[in-house]
Design an enzyme around this catalytic site. Structure first.
Site, PDB file in Angstrom:
ATOM      1  N   HIS A   1      -1.581   6.798   5.121  1.00 51.54           N
ATOM      2  CA  HIS A   1      -0.511   5.787   5.115  1.00 51.54           C
ATOM      3  C   HIS A   1       0.811   6.304   4.564  1.00 51.54           C
ATOM      4  O   HIS A   1       1.571   5.572   3.931  1.00 51.54           O
ATOM      5  CB  HIS A   1      -0.958   4.529   4.329  1.00 51.54           C
ATOM      6  CG  HIS A   1      -0.305   3.277   4.829  1.00 51.54           C
ATOM      7  ND1 HIS A   1      -0.325   2.088   4.129  1.00 51.54           N
ATOM      8  CD2 HIS A   1       0.405   3.034   5.953  1.00 51.54           C
ATOM      9  CE1 HIS A   1       0.321   1.165   4.808  1.00 51.54           C
ATOM     10  NE2 HIS A   1       0.770   1.712   5.926  1.00 51.54           N
TER      11      HIS A   1
ATOM     12  N   CYS B   1       0.798  -1.231   0.000  1.00 58.07           N
ATOM     13  CA  CYS B   1       0.000   0.000   0.000  1.00 58.07           C
ATOM     14  C   CYS B   1       0.833   1.284   0.000  1.00 58.07           C
ATOM     15  O   CYS B   1       0.658   2.150  -0.846  1.00 58.07           O
ATOM     16  CB  CYS B   1      -0.886   0.060   1.245  1.00 58.07           C
ATOM     17  SG  CYS B   1      -1.754  -1.450   1.654  1.00 58.07           S
TER      18      CYS B   1
HETATM   19 CA    CA Z   1      -3.131  -1.864  -0.490  1.00 61.01          CA
END
Ligand code: CA
Length: 438
Positions: free
Chosen positions: A132, A74
Site C-alpha cells: 500500500h 492505512c
Molecule cells: Ca488500516
C-alpha cells in the site's frame, strides 16, 4: 613468502576480526495489523476475541499505553513507518488509488526507507503482506529496500482467491513474489503470510541479522475467514463480528508461529519485536471495538489514531512493563536503527529511539507533542494530557485525556490558554509540511 609489516598487520588484524566474537546485532521484526479495533485484543481488554499469542508478546515486553499512528488511514501510516517522518512532510496524507503506472501515487522515491538503511548495513530484509505504498514497478518493495517480498501492492486483498494478472482489480491482483505473480493462490491469505514469515526466518543464515516487516491485512475488509477459525470463535453470534474475530485469531496464530520460529533458533534475546495497529477500527464493515475511545478509522479522535503497541526484546526490556508516555508509529524507524547500531541518516526525522525511555534510562516522554493533519481539513495535536482537534474553519476542541479519555467534554472555552499554546505549535508544524500530492 615474506610479508611486509603492513601486510602482516592487515592479515593478522583481518584474521582477528574474523574470529572475534562480536555481539550479533538483533533481528528486528515489525508486525502490523490492519484496521484493528484498539479494544479487540486480549491485552487491550477484549472479552470476546482470544489473542493468546499477541497477549504473550505483550507480556514479554512493554505495552505502550499512549501510542498513536501518524494517520487515521492505512497508507500514510505505513509511509511514516517506512521513513520515520511525518508523511505530511512529503505530501502524503491520503490513501493512493491503485494504479500500476502513476508514480505520484506512492511513497515518494526520494524518501529513504528503513529497510534500505538496514539492508545497506548488512541486514537481510523481508517484506510480507500488504504494501500500500504504490503499485508501480518503481515502488515495489524489492526496489524500496527489501531483499525478499511476498504480498500485494494495494490497500486490500481478497483472502480466498486471486484473479488473472491481466484482468484483476486491486483486491484480486495476483499475489506477488519478488515481482512475479504467484501462479496459484497460496491459500487463506493470513495463513500464507505466516508461512512465508516463518520461511524467511528459517532461510536467514543464523549469524546474519534480519529485518522482517510482516504487514497482515487482517482484519481489514473483505470479511472472510475459513471455517476452522470461525469455529474457534463460535461463542460470538454468527455475523460480521464473528468473522472479524476469526480473522484476528488467524493473525494471532501467525504471531505465535513467528515467535516460535525465533525460539527454534534460540534467538529470543537477539530479537526486537514491535507490534502495532495502523489506525483505529472502522465504524462499520464490521462494527469494531475501540474500547472506551471516541470515534473510528478516518477520524482524529482517539478511536481513529490510538493503537495497540508492544515492544518486546527479552533481556533488554523487562517483561510485563508499561510505558504511559506518548509514543508514535514513527518511532519504529529510530528504535530499529539504534538497535542495529546504525547512525541515523542526516535528514530530519520525527522518530525517537524508544529504548532509553522503555529502559528508564531517560525520564519523561519520548515526545512533547504529536501532530496530525488529515487531508488539509482536520488537525489534531497531543501534548501531555491535552488533546486538541480542529476542523478547517471551525473552533478548536480541547479534551483532557487524563480525566476524559473518551473525549466527551470539550473544555476549549475554559482553557483558551492551552488551546492557544498548542495551536501555535500546530501552526508551526504545519508550515513545515508539503502540499498534498494526491
Ligand atoms: Ca488500516
Amino acid at each position: 613468502m615474506m610479508l611486509t609489516r603492513r601486510k602482516w598487520l592487515a592479515a593478522t588484524l583481518g584474521g582477528m576480526q574474523a574470529t572475534a566474537q562480536e555481539p550479533r546485532r538483533p533481528n528486528i521484526i515489525l508486525i502490523v495489523l490492519d484496521d484493528l479495533g484498539s479494544g479487540d485484543l486480549g491485552f487491550m481488554g477484549s472479552k470476546d476475541i482470544p489473542t493468546p499469542h499477541i497477549d504473550a508478546l505483550a507480556t514479554s515486553g512493554v505495552v505502550c499505553t499512549a501510542a498513536y499512528s501518524t494517520h487515521p488511514f492505512c497508507s500514510p501510516t505505513r509511509a511514516g513507518l517506512m521513513t520515520g517522518r511525518y508523511p505530511q512532510r512529503f505530501g502524503y496524507e491520503n490513501n493512493p488509488k491503485f494504479d500500476r503506472t502513476n508514480e505520484v501515487l506512492g511513497l515518494p522515491l526520494d524518501q529513504r526507507t528503513l529497510p534500505q538503511v538496514l539492508q545497506a548495513s548488512g541486514y537481510r530484509t523481508g517484506f510480507i503482506g500488504k504494501w500500500h505504498l504504490g503499485a508501480t514497478p518503481a515502488h515495489h518493495p524489492n526496489r524500496r529496500g527489501f531483499d525478499e517480498a511476498f504480498g500485494f501492492s494495494g490497500g486490500g486483498h481478497d483472502y480466498l482467491r486471486q484473479g488473472a494478472a491481466e484482468e484483476s482489480d486491486g483486491d484480486l491482483i495476483p499475489i506477488d513474489r519478488n515481482g512475479k505473480p504467484e501462479p496459484v493462490f497460496p491459500g487463506y491469505l493470513t495463513t500464507a503470510f505466516t508461512r512465508e514469515a516463518v520461511a524467511f526466518i528459517k532461510k536467514t543464515p543464523s549469524r546474519q541479522p534480519f529485518f522482517l516487516y510482516l504487514a497482515y491485512n487482517a482484519p481489514h475488509s473483505p470479511l472472510q475467514a475459513p471455517d476452522s477459525y470461525l469455529q474457534r470463535v463460535r461463542h460470538i453470534p454468527e455475523g460480521e463480528r464473528r468473522t472479524y474475530a476469526a480473522m484476528i485469531a488467524a493473525a494471532d496464530d501467525g504471531v505465535g508461529a513467528t515467535m516460535e520460529a525465533i525460539r527454534a533458533r534460540g534467538q529470543e534475546k537477539e530479537t526486537l519485536v514491535i507490534f502495532c495497529g495502523d489506525n483505529g477500527g472502522p465504524a462499520s464493515d464490521p462494527k469494531t471495538s475501540n474500547g472506551v475511545l471516541r470515534g473510528y478509522k478516518g477520524q482524529l479522535y482517539e478511536g481513529g489514531i490510538r493503537v495497540p503497541y508492544v515492544v518486546s526484546w527479552p533481556g533488554k526490556i523487562a517483561a510485563g512493563s508499561r510505558l504511559d508516555y506518548l509514543v508514535s508509529t514513527l518511532d519504529v524507524f529510530s528504535t530499529a536503527c539504534a538497535a542495529a547500531q546504525i547512525p541515523l541518516p542526516d535528514t530530519p526525522r520525527d522518530s525517537v529511539d524508544l529504548m532509553p525511555y522503555i529502559q528508564r534510562l531517560v525520564k519523561g516522554s519520548p515526545h512533547t507533542m504529536l501532530f496530525w493533519r488529515h487531508f488539509e481539513q482536520v488537525w489534531a495535536a497531543r501534548n501531555d494530557n491535552w488533546k486538541l482537534v480542529r476542523r478547517k474553519g471551525e473552533a478548536a476542541e480541547l479534551y483532557n485525556l487524563t480525566e476524559d479519555p473518551s473525549e466527551t467534554r470539550n473544555v476549549a472555552a475554559e482553557r483558551g490558554d492551552v488551546v492557544d499554546r498548542i495551536w501555535a505549535q500546530v501552526e508551526r508544524w504545519n508550515k513545515g509540511l508539503a502540499p498534498r500530492r494526491f
